[in-house]
Design an enzyme around this catalytic site. Sequence first.
Site, PDB file in Angstrom:
ATOM      1  N   ILE A   1      47.807 -50.304 -13.791  1.00  0.00           N
ATOM      2  CA  ILE A   1      48.311 -51.612 -14.213  1.00  0.00           C
ATOM      3  C   ILE A   1      47.248 -52.380 -15.016  1.00  0.00           C
ATOM      4  CG2 ILE A   1      49.041 -53.873 -13.320  1.00  0.00           C
ATOM      5  CD1 ILE A   1      50.396 -52.320 -10.961  1.00  0.00           C
TER       6      ILE A   1
ATOM      7  N   LYS B   1      47.214 -58.230   0.837  1.00  0.00           N
ATOM      8  CA  LYS B   1      48.088 -58.722  -0.235  1.00  0.00           C
ATOM      9  C   LYS B   1      48.801 -60.017   0.152  1.00  0.00           C
ATOM     10  CE  LYS B   1      46.894 -55.662  -3.217  1.00  0.00           C
ATOM     11  NZ  LYS B   1      46.209 -56.011  -4.466  1.00  0.00           N
TER      12      LYS B   1
ATOM     13  N   ASN C   1      42.735 -57.903 -11.044  1.00  0.00           N
ATOM     14  CA  ASN C   1      43.679 -56.810 -10.796  1.00  0.00           C
ATOM     15  C   ASN C   1      43.156 -55.744  -9.836  1.00  0.00           C
ATOM     16  OD1 ASN C   1      45.919 -54.785 -11.671  1.00  0.00           O
ATOM     17  ND2 ASN C   1      43.991 -53.747 -12.177  1.00  0.00           N
TER      18      ASN C   1
ATOM     19  N   THR D   1      51.594 -45.364 -11.002  1.00  0.00           N
ATOM     20  CA  THR D   1      50.168 -45.388 -11.355  1.00  0.00           C
ATOM     21  C   THR D   1      49.454 -44.358 -10.476  1.00  0.00           C
ATOM     22  OG1 THR D   1      49.547 -46.937  -9.619  1.00  0.00           O
ATOM     23  CG2 THR D   1      50.260 -47.916 -11.712  1.00  0.00           C
TER      24      THR D   1
ATOM     25  N   ASP E   1      31.465 -53.861  -9.309  1.00  0.00           N
ATOM     26  CA  ASP E   1      32.302 -53.765  -8.118  1.00  0.00           C
ATOM     27  C   ASP E   1      32.734 -55.186  -7.745  1.00  0.00           C
ATOM     28  OD1 ASP E   1      33.195 -53.681  -5.478  1.00  0.00           O
ATOM     29  OD2 ASP E   1      31.744 -52.153  -4.882  1.00  0.00           O
TER      30      ASP E   1
ATOM     31  N   TYR F   1      46.401 -53.080   4.035  1.00  0.00           N
ATOM     32  CA  TYR F   1      46.808 -53.394   2.657  1.00  0.00           C
ATOM     33  C   TYR F   1      47.733 -54.620   2.656  1.00  0.00           C
ATOM     34  CZ  TYR F   1      48.509 -52.573  -2.126  1.00  0.00           C
ATOM     35  OH  TYR F   1      48.843 -52.693  -3.466  1.00  0.00           O
TER      36      TYR F   1
ATOM     37  N   LYS G   1      37.048 -67.823  -7.903  1.00  0.00           N
ATOM     38  CA  LYS G   1      36.011 -68.868  -7.817  1.00  0.00           C
ATOM     39  C   LYS G   1      35.167 -68.944  -9.092  1.00  0.00           C
ATOM     40  CE  LYS G   1      31.874 -70.159  -5.238  1.00  0.00           C
ATOM     41  NZ  LYS G   1      31.106 -70.052  -3.996  1.00  0.00           N
TER      42      LYS G   1
HETATM   43  N1  LIG Z   1      51.070 -49.287  -8.301  1.00  0.00           N
HETATM   44  C1  LIG Z   1      51.809 -50.041  -7.526  1.00  0.00           C
HETATM   45  O1  LIG Z   1      52.934 -49.661  -7.196  1.00  0.00           O
HETATM   46  C2  LIG Z   1      51.299 -51.380  -7.049  1.00  0.00           C
HETATM   47  C3  LIG Z   1      52.199 -52.130  -6.287  1.00  0.00           C
HETATM   48  C4  LIG Z   1      51.777 -53.378  -5.833  1.00  0.00           C
HETATM   49  C5  LIG Z   1      50.520 -53.861  -6.117  1.00  0.00           C
HETATM   50  N2  LIG Z   1      49.661 -53.104  -6.856  1.00  0.00           N
HETATM   51  C6  LIG Z   1      48.338 -53.698  -7.090  1.00  0.00           C
HETATM   52  O2  LIG Z   1      48.077 -53.740  -8.489  1.00  0.00           O
HETATM   53  C7  LIG Z   1      46.676 -53.529  -8.721  1.00  0.00           C
HETATM   54  C8  LIG Z   1      46.498 -52.328  -9.645  1.00  0.00           C
HETATM   55  O3  LIG Z   1      47.095 -51.202  -9.014  1.00  0.00           O
HETATM   56  P1  LIG Z   1      47.233 -49.762  -9.692  1.00  0.00           P
HETATM   57  O4  LIG Z   1      48.462 -49.169  -9.155  1.00  0.00           O
HETATM   58  O5  LIG Z   1      47.020 -49.861 -11.153  1.00  0.00           O
HETATM   59  O6  LIG Z   1      45.997 -49.043  -8.977  1.00  0.00           O
HETATM   60  P2  LIG Z   1      45.009 -47.892  -9.487  1.00  0.00           P
HETATM   61  O7  LIG Z   1      44.358 -47.337  -8.275  1.00  0.00           O
HETATM   62  O8  LIG Z   1      45.725 -46.969 -10.399  1.00  0.00           O
HETATM   63  O9  LIG Z   1      43.941 -48.742 -10.346  1.00  0.00           O
HETATM   64  C9  LIG Z   1      43.087 -49.669  -9.709  1.00  0.00           C
HETATM   65  C10 LIG Z   1      41.781 -49.735 -10.464  1.00  0.00           C
HETATM   66  O10 LIG Z   1      40.897 -50.619  -9.762  1.00  0.00           O
HETATM   67  C11 LIG Z   1      39.612 -50.025  -9.728  1.00  0.00           C
HETATM   68  N3  LIG Z   1      38.841 -50.528  -8.598  1.00  0.00           N
HETATM   69  C12 LIG Z   1      38.987 -50.200  -7.281  1.00  0.00           C
HETATM   70  N4  LIG Z   1      38.068 -50.843  -6.549  1.00  0.00           N
HETATM   71  C13 LIG Z   1      37.329 -51.591  -7.407  1.00  0.00           C
HETATM   72  C14 LIG Z   1      36.226 -52.468  -7.245  1.00  0.00           C
HETATM   73  N5  LIG Z   1      35.698 -52.684  -6.038  1.00  0.00           N
HETATM   74  N6  LIG Z   1      35.702 -53.077  -8.338  1.00  0.00           N
HETATM   75  C15 LIG Z   1      36.234 -52.842  -9.567  1.00  0.00           C
HETATM   76  N7  LIG Z   1      37.284 -52.016  -9.781  1.00  0.00           N
HETATM   77  C16 LIG Z   1      37.823 -51.399  -8.716  1.00  0.00           C
HETATM   78  C17 LIG Z   1      39.878 -48.526  -9.607  1.00  0.00           C
HETATM   79  O11 LIG Z   1      38.743 -47.757  -9.973  1.00  0.00           O
HETATM   80  C18 LIG Z   1      41.071 -48.366 -10.549  1.00  0.00           C
HETATM   81  O12 LIG Z   1      40.681 -48.111 -11.867  1.00  0.00           O
HETATM   82  C19 LIG Z   1      46.035 -53.320  -7.351  1.00  0.00           C
HETATM   83  O13 LIG Z   1      45.487 -54.540  -6.898  1.00  0.00           O
HETATM   84  C20 LIG Z   1      47.207 -52.893  -6.492  1.00  0.00           C
HETATM   85  O14 LIG Z   1      46.986 -53.178  -5.134  1.00  0.00           O
HETATM   86  C21 LIG Z   1      50.025 -51.876  -7.318  1.00  0.00           C
END
Ligand SMILES: NC(=O)c1ccc[n+]([C@@H]2O[C@H](COP(=O)([O-])OP(=O)(O)OC[C@H]3O[C@@H](n4cnc5c(N)ncnc54)[C@H](O)[C@@H]3O)[C@@H](O)[C@H]2O)c1
Length: 261
Positions: free
Chosen positions: A21, A167, A97, A198, A70, A163, A130
């Site tokens: 995302i 959230k 994100n 994803t 991070d 999780y 923040k």
């Molecule tokens: N995919 C879904 O269905 C879904 C649904 C609801 C919410 N989300 C939320 O949307 C956001 C993106 O999800 P996604 O599906 O693209 O996940 P993803 O795992 O494909 O991508 C997440 C990215 O965040 C990075 N990341 C993880 N920990 C980190 C840190 N400490 N510092 C910096 N970067 C970090 C990862 O390396 C990765 O590139 C997340 O917060 C997830 O919880 C996703």
Amino acid sequence: MTSTQSNSKGVAVITGSAQGIGRSIAIRLAVDGYDVVINDLESNKENLEEVKKEILADLPERRVLIVLGDVSVEEDVKGLIESAVKEFGNLNVFVANAGICKSKPLLETTSDDFESVLSVNVKGTFYSYKYAAQQMIAQGEGGRIIGASSLAGKKGHASLSAYCASKFAIRGLTQSAAIELGRNGITVNAYAPGTIQTPMLAGLAGSADYNDVYDEFKRLSSVGDLGTTQDVSSLVSYLVTPEARFITGQTITIDGGIHFD
Ligand SMILES: NC(=O)c1ccc[n+]([C@@H]2O[C@H](COP(=O)([O-])OP(=O)(O)OC[C@H]3O[C@@H](n4cnc5c(N)ncnc54)[C@H](O)[C@@H]3O)[C@@H](O)[C@H]2O)c1
């Protein structure tokens, strides 16, 4: 919104934007006219470089900065914003994100599991909100802050207790920040996706057959489909516009009609 580059709409920072995302949001905001600062963990550096290449191949006039870090480390988030402002002169949009998901039954969830999920998802978003707000207030031009909640932030799910807790917390942070920052012209909202295809979702399917898991998600939704990363990035694209000035404190469900607020 202004930035030091005259043909730019402003500067947007997107955390966790090497894939999924976040990657889609970075590309969409670049298409919309923002210079983008993309961030992820050191371990995902190659994917970040691909995102940068992809944006510049189509949009050579855009500026793209990679800042590794991070989000659960306070100094990294401060440094991310300092680098964005040092390189591009301004901060107009911050999309918190980055997130992680661990799927385990409650009884098997360890203290370390719980802490690691809350550390990235909640502390990471807290630091992001923040320090983004601090910079935007100093600039005095308002801004847009967006967080990542989830359908799991609206209702509980089996095997997702840590999780879900994280959230749900994003909604509280988003509402409180919106109230505090609204009079500075800063809106704070979050997206709450359902099932978006994803790497995270693929990871959740675990050893099960992806297609069975995906079929079940499709069956649950009203539109009979899974979401795409573009479904979420187009929502973000709207939330950062001046037209969205009256939307704040909201955690917007984008799930094809599984959950109704
Ligand atoms: N995919 C879904 O269905 C879904 C649904 C609801 C919410 N989300 C939320 O949307 C956001 C993106 O999800 P996604 O599906 O693209 O996940 P993803 O795992 O494909 O991508 C997440 C990215 O965040 C990075 N990341 C993880 N920990 C980190 C840190 N400490 N510092 C910096 N970067 C970090 C990862 O390396 C990765 O590139 C997340 O917060 C997830 O919880 C996703």
